[in-house]
Design an enzyme around this catalytic site. Structure first.
Site, short mmCIF file in Angstrom:
data_model
loop_
_atom_site.label_atom_id
_atom_site.label_comp_id
_atom_site.label_asym_id
_atom_site.label_seq_id
_atom_site.Cartn_x
_atom_site.Cartn_y
_atom_site.Cartn_z
N HIS A 52 -54.70 -10.06 -35.91
CA HIS A 52 -53.70 -9.01 -35.69
C HIS A 52 -52.60 -9.50 -34.74
O HIS A 52 -51.56 -8.86 -34.63
CB HIS A 52 -54.40 -7.78 -35.12
CG HIS A 52 -53.68 -6.49 -35.34
ND1 HIS A 52 -53.23 -6.07 -36.58
CD2 HIS A 52 -53.32 -5.48 -34.47
CE1 HIS A 52 -52.63 -4.89 -36.46
NE2 HIS A 52 -52.67 -4.52 -35.20
N ASP A 94 -56.42 -10.89 -40.24
CA ASP A 94 -56.31 -9.56 -39.67
C ASP A 94 -57.15 -8.61 -40.51
O ASP A 94 -56.78 -8.26 -41.63
CB ASP A 94 -54.84 -9.10 -39.66
CG ASP A 94 -54.66 -7.75 -38.99
OD1 ASP A 94 -55.67 -7.15 -38.56
OD2 ASP A 94 -53.51 -7.29 -38.89
N SER A 105 -48.21 -3.26 -36.21
CA SER A 105 -49.39 -2.40 -36.33
C SER A 105 -48.94 -0.98 -36.67
O SER A 105 -48.29 -0.77 -37.70
CB SER A 105 -50.21 -2.46 -35.06
OG SER A 105 -51.50 -1.93 -35.26
#
Length: 633
Positions: free
Chosen positions: A610, A578, A492
């Site tokens: 994610h 995602d 991320s």
């Protein structure tokens, strides 16, 4: 002689067991504990254990009770018989629940019923997808009905295209009964389309059963209002962030006392994760990050008296207090974890300040393993601040040897880096594979004051990157660190950090691994679903040429602009579902690496968001992660 031989064999066996270390397969056999509450008779704790099965590619859940003072766990088939149902009103006359309701026309067949086989979605605003689901015109709504068979539910949000519980993670904690059973309070962001995607302004609404009217209890606040609860004396309490669009703002405890809203944590330099009232209503206990851990705190409630509001830290140690369960006498029941142990249920004696472990779902497994050692290290940053850096050492660590070392880059970017136990980014497993892990509490981390937490916004490629390099450079001074074998890994925002560092690292690192990372800030701004996030973090849009802050964030700090300096192998993981960091980010990074002739690999998970949640996919992730490190480090 036989006794001596037997004793020798036992000792050898114990020593062999102690040399076992964590593996991906073992990690994905551990039971995952979720505490559900204290039983109706207050004698037992009720909890769930979910155990993944790689063979069946799913998790099997079982439910147990254990005495509040400790003892033998007993499996139960139906928790309804032992747990109080919070969704039944205090007077037992009604029950509250939630259901998805079709409100908006989105599908082709919604507009053209005669074309029922069409596969089309039509949108007139943003919020057309969220986290990992496309918006098909259905919204979560709160209902209530009489607590009798065949009663008909009443929709509190009838015809409203808003969600309560909130998506994607909200549940029945988003609605509660008032103590007198006359009202239902629920959390909702009453904005739709583009307005919803650009705002964090949730509010707490109060619906009156008699009048069927709804009022907004938090209308004056522009940020998140969440986690409604009532004190023992009936005062509405909740968590509040002040600023609209800032999802990582300071989270405070607010009490509505006789119409006056009292902020219990306004003068405390931290942010609250969760809270629970003491049974006598004199204190509020809360969980918050502090100096690389999550601990239990208390704050007194003085009402409207002149008594000072004081926050005190109750627990301390290199572990995380994760969740509240309830109270039992002088004890508060909590779940607790650390980098070597997944969450278990503990009792903490508030008077004696002592801990007692109650559940032991994974204790036998951990007792058979050689565990990693976690060390605190305080590093001076380039701007003269002291930064906590967690250093995780391999099991049976030998300081006379040299070890390959990984710089771990945390996501968020404002999430706390504490003694958490992850089933993917698992430090115990990294260390068990022979790697030292360097995990800095760099700028943006919670638990080091509000200023430290906020500094990262609009400065993704600035001081925080220097913090990373300060951490790895400092630890690399140790003789046991093999400076020729440094890796950089993260997901991320941590993936952004990997992509960015790959272009400016000056040959510090030998290999890189990024999972669902932000590669191109401009295309990220145009494709991510919660637009408020990039609006806040970047300071505006890429087309705002007169906005110096946005131009710096999106242009100067764009990892895509440094690809010509990439010179080391890179592994890229990407989830197909995602929508937070969409698939194009990983594709762009992989394509750039391939076209530049850099050794690279793209591991794509079509079903995952994610995160990586399916057991077999997770095992592939782990195996590819360590295979790559063996190939390139």
């Amino acid at each position: 002689m036989k006794k001596i031989l037997l004793l020798t064999l036992i000792i050898m066996s114990l020593n062999t067991m102690a040399q076992n270390v964590m593996s991906p397969e073992l990690l994905w056999k551990l039971g995952r504990v979720t505490a559900l509450g204290i039983s109706k008779d207050a004698k037992n704790i009720v909890y769930k254990v979910a155990t993944p099965s790689a063979e069946e590619n799913k998790s099997d859940s079982k439910f147990y009770t254990i005495p509040v003072n400790g003892g033998v766990a007993t499996e139960v088939k139906d928790t309804k018989d032992v747990l109080k149902d919070k969704n039944i009103s205090p007077d037992s006359k009604h029950i509250v629940y939630d259901e998805a309701v079709k409100i908006d026309k989105v599908l082709g067949k919604d507009f053209y019923p005669e074309l029922e086989k069409s596969n089309v979605q039509v949108y007139n605003g943003l919020d057309y997808r969220h986290w990992d689901k496309w918006n098909e015109g259905k919204f979560n709504h709160v209902f209530y009905k009489e607590n009798t068979e065949n009663s008909v539910g009443i929709d509190l949000l009838k015809d409203e295209n808003f969600d309560s519980p909130q998506k994607p993670f909200g549940g029945d904690e988003d609605y509660i009964w008032s103590p007198d059973s006359k009202n239902i309070l629920y959390v909702c962001k009453k904005k739709s389309g583009t307005a919803n995607a650009t705002s964090t302004n949730t509010n707490i609404y109060e619906y009156n059963l008699a009048t069927r009217k709804t009022i907004n209890r938090t209308e004056e606040n522009l940020g998140y209002d969440t986690n409604p609860d009532f004190s023992p004396s009936g005062n509405l309490t909740w968590l509040q962030m002040k600023r609209d669009g800032y999802e990582a703002d300071k989270n405070d405890i607010i009490v509505d006392f006789k119409g006056i809203k009292i902020n219990l944590t306004a003068n405390w330099d931290g942010t609250v994760d969760d809270f629970r009232w003491s049974l006598d209503g004199k204190k509020v206990y809360f969980i918050a990050p502090i100096d690389g851990t999550k601990q239990l705190f208390e704050v007194n409630f003085p009402g409207l008296t002149k008594i000072a509001i004081t926050v005190k830290q109750v627990t301390n140690g290199d572990f995380d207090v994760d969740h509240f369960v309830g109270f039992s006498g002088d004890n508060i029941i909590l779940t607790r974890s650390d980098m070597n142990h997944a969450a278990e249920i503990f009792s903490f004696d508030l008077k004696k300040k002592s801990w007692k472990q109650l559940s032991n779902v994974n204790t036998k497994t951990y007792n058979s393993l050689a565990l990693s050692k976690t060390e605190r290290r305080y590093v001076t940053t380039t701007d003269g601040k002291k930064m906590l850096v967690w250093v995780i050492l391999p099991p049976n660590f030998d300081a006379t040897k040299k070890y390959p070392t990984l710089l771990y880059c945390q996501g968020g970017p404002q999430s706390a880096l504490t003694q958490f136990y992850s089933f993917r980014w698992n430090f115990q497993l990294m260390a068990a594979n022979g790697y030292i892990v360097v995990a800095p509490n760099r700028r943006g981390m919670q638990g080091h004051g509000v200023e430290w937490n906020e500094q990262i916004s609009k400065d993704w490629g600035g001081q925080v990157i220097d913090d990373y390099l300060s951490a790895i450079d400092d630890v690399s001074k140790e003789n046991y660190v093999d400076k020729s074998r440094l890796g950089c890994v993260g997901a991320s925002y941590g993936g952004y950090s990997v992509f960015y560092l790959a272009g400016i690292h000056n040959n510090r690192f030998k290999t890189f691994i990024a999972h669902d990372g932000v590669f191109n800030t401009q295309s990220m701004y145009g494709t991510t679903e919660e637009v408020f996030f990039n609006q806040w973090e970047f300071g505006g849009a890429y087309w705002e040429k007169d906005n110096a802050v946005a131009q710096k964030s999106i242009t100067k700090f764009n990892p895509a602009n440094f690809v010509e300096k990439w010179n080391k192998p890179i592994l890229i993981f990407q989830g197909g579902n995602d929508f937070r960091v969409p698939i194009g980010q990983g594709q762009e990074a992989f394509q750039a690496a391939q076209l530049r002739g850099i050794k690279s690999r793209f591991v794509y998970f079509p079903e995952e968001n994610h995160w990586v949640l399916k057991p077999q996919n997770a095992l592939v992730w782990q195996r590819e992660f360590y295979k790559w490190l063996k190939e390139t480090l």
